[in-house]
Motif scaffolding. Structure first.
Motif, short mmCIF file in Angstrom:
data_model
loop_
_atom_site.label_atom_id
_atom_site.label_comp_id
_atom_site.label_asym_id
_atom_site.label_seq_id
_atom_site.Cartn_x
_atom_site.Cartn_y
_atom_site.Cartn_z
N ASP A 111 12.54 -5.58 2.11
CA ASP A 111 12.97 -6.98 2.24
C ASP A 111 12.22 -7.87 1.24
OD1 ASP A 111 14.77 -6.47 4.24
OD2 ASP A 111 13.55 -7.28 5.87
N LEU A 112 10.93 -7.60 1.05
CA LEU A 112 10.15 -8.38 0.08
C LEU A 112 10.70 -8.15 -1.32
CD1 LEU A 112 8.18 -8.46 2.58
CD2 LEU A 112 6.31 -8.27 0.96
N VAL A 113 11.05 -6.90 -1.61
CA VAL A 113 11.58 -6.57 -2.94
C VAL A 113 12.93 -7.25 -3.14
CG1 VAL A 113 12.32 -4.69 -4.46
CG2 VAL A 113 10.31 -4.39 -2.99
N MET A 137 0.84 -1.20 0.00
CA MET A 137 0.00 0.00 0.00
C MET A 137 0.88 1.25 0.00
SD MET A 137 -3.37 -0.96 2.18
CE MET A 137 -2.68 -0.81 3.80
N GLY A 138 2.16 1.09 -0.30
CA GLY A 138 3.05 2.25 -0.34
C GLY A 138 3.52 2.65 1.05
N ALA A 139 3.99 3.90 1.19
CA ALA A 139 4.65 4.35 2.43
C ALA A 139 5.73 3.34 2.79
CB ALA A 139 3.63 4.54 3.57
N ALA A 157 4.56 -14.71 -5.66
CA ALA A 157 4.10 -13.48 -5.00
C ALA A 157 4.62 -13.52 -3.57
CB ALA A 157 2.58 -13.38 -5.01
N LEU A 158 5.20 -12.41 -3.11
CA LEU A 158 5.84 -12.39 -1.80
C LEU A 158 4.99 -11.63 -0.80
CD1 LEU A 158 8.14 -12.01 -4.24
CD2 LEU A 158 9.57 -12.63 -2.30
N PHE A 159 4.84 -12.21 0.40
CA PHE A 159 4.05 -11.59 1.46
C PHE A 159 4.82 -11.65 2.77
CE2 PHE A 159 0.97 -12.61 -1.75
CZ PHE A 159 0.06 -11.55 -1.71
N GLY A 160 4.68 -10.62 3.60
CA GLY A 160 5.39 -10.55 4.86
C GLY A 160 4.72 -11.37 5.95
N ARG A 161 5.54 -11.96 6.81
CA ARG A 161 5.00 -12.70 7.96
C ARG A 161 4.40 -11.77 9.00
NH1 ARG A 161 5.80 -18.00 7.62
NH2 ARG A 161 7.66 -18.81 6.59
N LYS A 162 4.69 -10.47 8.90
CA LYS A 162 4.11 -9.50 9.82
C LYS A 162 2.59 -9.62 9.81
CE LYS A 162 3.26 -5.11 11.30
NZ LYS A 162 2.28 -4.62 10.34
N ASP A 163 2.00 -9.73 8.61
CA ASP A 163 0.55 -9.89 8.47
C ASP A 163 0.25 -11.38 8.34
OD1 ASP A 163 -0.42 -6.94 8.13
OD2 ASP A 163 1.39 -7.14 6.93
N VAL A 178 8.02 -13.87 3.79
CA VAL A 178 9.27 -13.15 4.11
C VAL A 178 9.22 -12.77 5.60
CG1 VAL A 178 10.63 -11.07 3.60
CG2 VAL A 178 9.50 -12.31 1.74
N PRO A 179 10.34 -12.99 6.34
CA PRO A 179 10.34 -12.72 7.79
C PRO A 179 9.99 -11.28 8.15
CG PRO A 179 12.33 -13.92 7.15
CD PRO A 179 11.63 -13.54 5.88
N ILE A 180 9.58 -11.09 9.40
CA ILE A 180 9.22 -9.76 9.90
C ILE A 180 10.48 -8.90 10.04
CG2 ILE A 180 8.25 -8.47 11.86
CD1 ILE A 180 6.61 -10.93 12.57
N ARG A 181 10.46 -7.69 9.52
CA ARG A 181 11.56 -6.74 9.74
C ARG A 181 11.17 -5.85 10.93
NH1 ARG A 181 16.37 -3.76 7.97
NH2 ARG A 181 16.49 -5.11 6.16
N ALA A 208 7.84 -4.19 15.28
CA ALA A 208 7.72 -4.58 13.88
C ALA A 208 7.48 -3.33 13.03
CB ALA A 208 6.56 -5.56 13.71
N MET A 209 8.21 -3.21 11.93
CA MET A 209 8.02 -2.03 11.09
C MET A 209 6.63 -2.03 10.49
SD MET A 209 11.50 -1.31 9.03
CE MET A 209 13.04 -1.09 9.92
N SER A 210 6.03 -0.85 10.42
CA SER A 210 4.70 -0.70 9.84
C SER A 210 4.54 0.74 9.36
CB SER A 210 3.63 -1.00 10.89
OG SER A 210 2.37 -0.52 10.46
N GLU A 233 11.72 -0.48 5.31
CA GLU A 233 12.66 -1.57 5.08
C GLU A 233 11.97 -2.95 5.08
OE1 GLU A 233 15.90 -1.76 4.21
OE2 GLU A 233 15.99 0.40 3.99
N GLY A 234 10.84 -3.08 5.77
CA GLY A 234 10.12 -4.36 5.73
C GLY A 234 9.63 -4.65 4.32
N HIS A 235 9.05 -3.63 3.67
CA HIS A 235 8.63 -3.81 2.27
C HIS A 235 9.84 -4.11 1.39
CE1 HIS A 235 5.35 -0.88 3.63
NE2 HIS A 235 4.66 -1.92 3.22
P1 AMP Z 1 1.24 -3.17 3.44
O1 AMP Z 1 1.85 -2.08 2.62
O2 AMP Z 1 1.18 -2.86 4.89
O3 AMP Z 1 -0.04 -3.69 2.86
O4 AMP Z 1 2.27 -4.39 3.34
C1 AMP Z 1 2.66 -4.92 2.10
C2 AMP Z 1 3.42 -6.21 2.32
O5 AMP Z 1 4.59 -5.92 3.09
C3 AMP Z 1 2.63 -7.26 3.09
O6 AMP Z 1 2.93 -8.55 2.55
C4 AMP Z 1 3.16 -7.12 4.50
O7 AMP Z 1 3.06 -8.30 5.26
C5 AMP Z 1 4.61 -6.78 4.22
N1 AMP Z 1 5.20 -6.10 5.37
C6 AMP Z 1 4.78 -4.95 5.96
N2 AMP Z 1 5.53 -4.67 7.04
C7 AMP Z 1 6.45 -5.66 7.15
C8 AMP Z 1 7.51 -5.95 8.07
N3 AMP Z 1 7.76 -5.17 9.10
N4 AMP Z 1 8.23 -7.07 7.85
C9 AMP Z 1 7.96 -7.90 6.83
N5 AMP Z 1 6.98 -7.69 5.92
C10 AMP Z 1 6.24 -6.59 6.09
#
Ligand code: AMP
Length: 317
Positions: A72-74, A63-65, A178-184, A207-210, A217-219, A68-70
């Protein structure tokens, strides 16, 4: 909040990735969605040597913004795939009426700068009318029982909206992975279940939580926290850590949850716990005291009007 690019070895002025504001623009940059099977699309290069050799398209949905957690997925997408598409879309369908859709941070220029160091073939940042040309989707993905507990109970309709846009973005980008974060974690489990139940033919890569240096946890929503709230927010990762330590010491699910709740400490004014629970990582069904094997400790804490979520994988003896 500036994205730290120094460790990426990026030249300060690296060219920005091309942006598509519509599905048609995206196709013009990366090729028609279903042309992928015929061979490498434009913007394709061989991924790193330890990655599978077949040219593969990866998508990272955000969703942008970006933080570093995002990123990591890239990074993981670039490592695994020849062609990487990043989507940036604040999806109105997954926000409740009292939630922060209008206030959600949007800064495409900054996001593009954050992505510049990476080998991204295209950033798909569609408009709402490109994604929903006929108004809100009438036909939506029903997330089933897993979509009605925990986050789904607190945010009714959230997962139906999220899975619907994820399915649409998969259809529009037709990736191999398709890559998704473990945060969600609940979203990840639902996406994996959707892909399986609906035969969507894409590999989901978790992908692990950053985390920040202090464990939070980054958000993208952390920026809503005041200094005081930011300190209060640390109760959540501390509690998750305490639960994890209890599991490592041999505790069962009931004791893990009790230890995590105890480590939260007293709720100060403005703080409240939405849930803290030990669940099956695939179904999100709470585990009873006798459960052994893989488990997930999940928690959600409200600090002021900001909701924070966190989790950790456990092995119960
Ligand atoms: P969002 O922009 O919040 O919808 O997140 C986009 C993707 O990034 C989702 O797959 C999230 O799980 C992942 N993501 C967001 N924050 C983190 C984080 N701190 N560590 C790992 N993945 C994350």
């Amino acid at each position: 909040m500036a994205v730290d690019r120094t460790h990426l070895g990026a030249a300060p002025g690296a060219p920005l990735p091309p942006v598509a504001r519509s599905a048609a623009e995206l196709a013009a940059i990366v090729g028609e969605p279903n042309a992928w099977a015929g061979g490498p699309a434009s913007g394709t290069v061989k991924a790193s040597d330890d990655a599978p050799s077949a040219p593969r398209r990866a998508v990272v949905m955000t969703m942008g913004a970006l933080h570093e957690g995002h990123l990591d997925l890239v990074r993981e997408a670039v490592r695994r795939a020849g062609q990487v598409i990043v989507t940036i879309f604040v999806n109105p369908l997954q926000f409740g009426p009292a939630e922060d859709f209008d206030a959600y941070p949007r800064d495409l220029a900054r996001d593009l700068a954050a992505l510049a160091p990476f080998r991204v073939a295209a950033v798909y940042a569609p408009t709402v009318s490109d994604v929903y040309p006929d108004g809100d989707a009438q036909v939506r993905i029903d997330p089933g029982p897993m979509g009605r507990v925990f986050e789904g109970a607190i945010r009714p309709g959230h997962f139906a909206g999220a899975l619907t846009v994820i399915a649409k973005l998969l259809a529009r980008t037709r990736p191999d992975i398709a890559l998704f974060g473990r945060k969600d974690a609940q979203q990840l489990a639902l996406v994996q279940r959707m892909v399986k139940d609906l035969d969507l033919g894409v590999e989901i890569v978790p992908v692990p939580i950053r985390r920040e240096a202090d464990g939070l946890a980054m958000s993208s929503r952390n920026r809503y926290l005041s200094e005081k709230q930011r300190a209060q927010a640390l109760a959540l990762p501390h509690a998750i850590e305490a639960g994890k330590a209890a599991a490592q010491a041999g505790a069962g699910s009931v004791e893990v949850e009790a230890q995590a709740r105890a480590a939260l400490g007293p709720m100060e004014p403005g703080m409240s716990l939405d849930y803290m629970s030990v669940v099956d990582p695939e179904s999100f069904v709470p585990l009873d005291a006798a459960a052994a094997g893989r488990a997930l400790l999940i928690g959600a804490l409200r600090v002021g009007s900001t909701r924070l979520i966190d989790n950790a994988e456990l092995t119960l003896a």
